[in-house]
Design an enzyme around this catalytic site. Structure first.
Site, PDB file in Angstrom:
ATOM      1  N   HIS A 255     -10.742 -83.007  25.360  1.00  0.00           N
ATOM      2  CA  HIS A 255     -12.115 -82.497  25.154  1.00  0.00           C
ATOM      3  C   HIS A 255     -11.932 -81.655  23.738  1.00  0.00           C
ATOM      4  O   HIS A 255     -12.897 -81.551  22.730  1.00  0.00           O
ATOM      5  CB  HIS A 255     -12.434 -81.493  26.091  1.00  0.00           C
ATOM      6  CG  HIS A 255     -13.135 -81.846  27.168  1.00  0.00           C
ATOM      7  ND1 HIS A 255     -11.876 -81.186  28.577  1.00  0.00           N
ATOM      8  CD2 HIS A 255     -13.590 -83.101  28.531  1.00  0.00           C
ATOM      9  CE1 HIS A 255     -12.595 -82.309  29.378  1.00  0.00           C
ATOM     10  NE2 HIS A 255     -13.393 -82.891  29.352  1.00  0.00           N
TER      11      HIS A 255
ATOM     12  N   GLY B 215     -14.356 -89.553  24.156  1.00  0.00           N
ATOM     13  CA  GLY B 215     -13.621 -90.187  24.215  1.00  0.00           C
ATOM     14  C   GLY B 215     -12.726 -91.455  24.701  1.00  0.00           C
ATOM     15  O   GLY B 215     -13.891 -91.936  25.509  1.00  0.00           O
TER      16      GLY B 215
ATOM     17  N   LYS C 275     -10.676 -92.720  26.434  1.00  0.00           N
ATOM     18  CA  LYS C 275     -11.437 -92.937  27.956  1.00  0.00           C
ATOM     19  C   LYS C 275     -11.889 -93.262  28.865  1.00  0.00           C
ATOM     20  O   LYS C 275     -11.623 -94.926  29.748  1.00  0.00           O
ATOM     21  CB  LYS C 275     -10.246 -91.528  28.451  1.00  0.00           C
ATOM     22  CG  LYS C 275      -9.547 -92.255  29.861  1.00  0.00           C
ATOM     23  CD  LYS C 275      -8.961 -90.959  30.612  1.00  0.00           C
ATOM     24  CE  LYS C 275     -10.532 -90.853  31.460  1.00  0.00           C
ATOM     25  NZ  LYS C 275     -10.727 -89.367  32.360  1.00  0.00           N
ATOM     26  N   ASP C 276     -13.414 -93.192  28.532  1.00  0.00           N
ATOM     27  CA  ASP C 276     -14.621 -93.333  29.560  1.00  0.00           C
ATOM     28  C   ASP C 276     -15.133 -94.398  28.715  1.00  0.00           C
ATOM     29  O   ASP C 276     -16.151 -94.808  28.065  1.00  0.00           O
ATOM     30  CB  ASP C 276     -14.730 -92.697  29.324  1.00  0.00           C
ATOM     31  CG  ASP C 276     -14.765 -91.345  30.589  1.00  0.00           C
ATOM     32  OD1 ASP C 276     -14.326 -91.472  31.446  1.00  0.00           O
ATOM     33  OD2 ASP C 276     -14.500 -90.313  29.755  1.00  0.00           O
TER      34      ASP C 276
ATOM     35  N   GLN D  16     -18.401 -95.752  29.182  1.00  0.00           N
ATOM     36  CA  GLN D  16     -19.523 -94.915  29.091  1.00  0.00           C
ATOM     37  C   GLN D  16     -20.448 -94.404  27.308  1.00  0.00           C
ATOM     38  O   GLN D  16     -21.160 -94.747  27.243  1.00  0.00           O
ATOM     39  CB  GLN D  16     -18.768 -93.328  29.271  1.00  0.00           C
ATOM     40  CG  GLN D  16     -19.463 -92.025  29.027  1.00  0.00           C
ATOM     41  CD  GLN D  16     -18.899 -90.559  29.639  1.00  0.00           C
ATOM     42  OE1 GLN D  16     -19.546 -90.058  30.778  1.00  0.00           O
ATOM     43  NE2 GLN D  16     -18.454 -90.115  28.850  1.00  0.00           N
TER      44      GLN D  16
ATOM     45  N   SER E 280     -10.259 -84.761  34.152  1.00  0.00           N
ATOM     46  CA  SER E 280      -9.811 -83.361  35.064  1.00  0.00           C
ATOM     47  C   SER E 280      -9.603 -83.844  36.335  1.00  0.00           C
ATOM     48  O   SER E 280      -9.217 -83.210  36.782  1.00  0.00           O
ATOM     49  CB  SER E 280     -11.556 -83.133  34.876  1.00  0.00           C
ATOM     50  OG  SER E 280     -11.871 -82.276  33.850  1.00  0.00           O
TER      51      SER E 280
HETATM   52  O1  PAF Z   1     -18.154 -87.651  30.429  1.00  0.00           O
HETATM   53  C1  PAF Z   1     -18.223 -86.518  30.750  1.00  0.00           C
HETATM   54  O2  PAF Z   1     -17.640 -85.593  30.720  1.00  0.00           O
HETATM   55  C2  PAF Z   1     -20.043 -86.565  31.287  1.00  0.00           C
HETATM   56  O3  PAF Z   1     -20.351 -88.112  31.554  1.00  0.00           O
HETATM   57  C3  PAF Z   1     -20.997 -86.008  30.306  1.00  0.00           C
HETATM   58  C4  PAF Z   1     -20.764 -87.500  28.836  1.00  0.00           C
HETATM   59  C5  PAF Z   1     -20.729 -84.415  29.982  1.00  0.00           C
HETATM   60  C6  PAF Z   1     -21.878 -86.561  31.331  1.00  0.00           C
HETATM   61  O4  PAF Z   1     -22.577 -85.673  32.166  1.00  0.00           O
END
Ligand code: PAF
Length: 287
Positions: free
Chosen positions: A37, A147, A149-150, A153, A186
């Site tokens: 982060h 990131g 990593k996701d 997403q 996390s």
């Molecule tokens: O990647 C995350 O931490 C979550 O999916 C996000 C993008 C903050 C949405 O809740």
């Protein structure tokens, strides 16, 4: 740094900042902040006049048997880290601010969320797109930071951003790793010592297939087979999926040209870890 907890306060701050014409870089998070982060925040700091961060453990992206209740919450430490990173606005809303009673509107991308993680987490991405769309509406960022990593997403949010004409540029930052290669998450705090030791196989297997690709391997089945074999040799690992897909539609790649996403999700006990690489040092989305 100001810590805001209500939508009204956030809107009012945004209105004030709009008058100055300053650019806003936004890092949405669920807290329990780690170096991954912080690297997003530092990049946002370099590229924008003002950095805004949200911390919200979003209930709608957790399935009924997932870890919403026990998801790590470390608010006071997170606030300090944001302050040290030069964040101007930190938004930490309670759930009723984001989802007031009577909320019933979803933002849903149709096909991309069904692949990869979506197969075992069918409602996850609907929760992510809904909350991120709401946050984009509130923060109105110029750039938003995620990131690699996701990876799924990122691809789903990129689709949503384009389809709904959000005037936001998505910036994808490299996965930050522990010194042995484990991708920061996390959820790593859930791993016991033995699981943690074995979890290093994920990044090792990905690094090995990157090397196979560089040496000329072009068969996606050989790539997945190699990863399966490496992970299955770890007694505590249980594979959810290992896939090689095209980044445009997340459908299986028939052959490898570079740019394909090699993604995996693996359980260690009840902890589900994800990791990925894009072959041939290509980017995940067009920017
Ligand atoms: O990647 C995350 O931490 C979550 O999916 C996000 C993008 C903050 C949405 O809740």
């Amino acid at each position: 740094m100001r810590v805001l907890r209500t939508v009204a306060e956030l809107r009012s701050c945004r209105k004030d900042l709009s008058r100055t014409g300053s650019s806003v870089g936004f890092v949405p998070t669920m807290g329990c902040l780690h170096e991954g982060h912080l690297s997003l925040m530092r990049t946002a700091r370099q590229q924008n006049d003002s950095v805004w961060v949200s911390i919200f453990v979003n209930p709608t992206q957790f399935g009924p048997n997932e870890d919403f209740e026990r998801y790590p919450r470390t608010e006071s430490r997170d606030i300090e880290l944001c302050r040290e990173c030069g964040v101007e606005i930190l938004f930490i809303p309670p759930a009723r601010e984001m989802y007031p009673e009577g909320s019933q509107t979803w933002v849903e991308v149709e096909h991309l969320p069904k692949a990869l993680c979506g197969a075992s987490r069918p409602t996850h991405f609907r929760g992510v797109t809904t909350v991120v769309a709401k946050l984009f509406n509130l923060v109105q960022p110029d750039r938003a930071y995620f990131g690699q990593k996701d990876a799924q997403q990122v691809i789903v949010l990129d689709r949503m951003t384009r389809d709904l004409d959000f005037p936001v540029r998505l910036v994808v930052c490299p996965t930050v790793r522990e010194s042995d290669g484990l991708a920061l998450s996390s959820r790593n705090v859930y791993l016991d010592a033995e699981q943690r030791e074995q979890a290093v196989v994920l990044s090792q297997a990905l690094a090995e297939v990157e090397e196979l690709f560089e040496k000329g391997e072009r068969d996606p089945n050989k790539i997945t087979e190699h990863i399966h074999n490496r992970i299955q040799a770890m007694p505590l690992a249980r594979i959810d999926y290992v896939s090689v897909v095209r980044t445009t539609n997340l459908q299986p790649a028939e052959k490898l040209d570079g740019g394909e996403l090699v993604a995996l999700a693996v359980f260690f006990g009840t902890t589900r870890l994800i990791d990925n690489i894009v072959l041939g040092e290509r980017s995940l989305i067009d920017t």
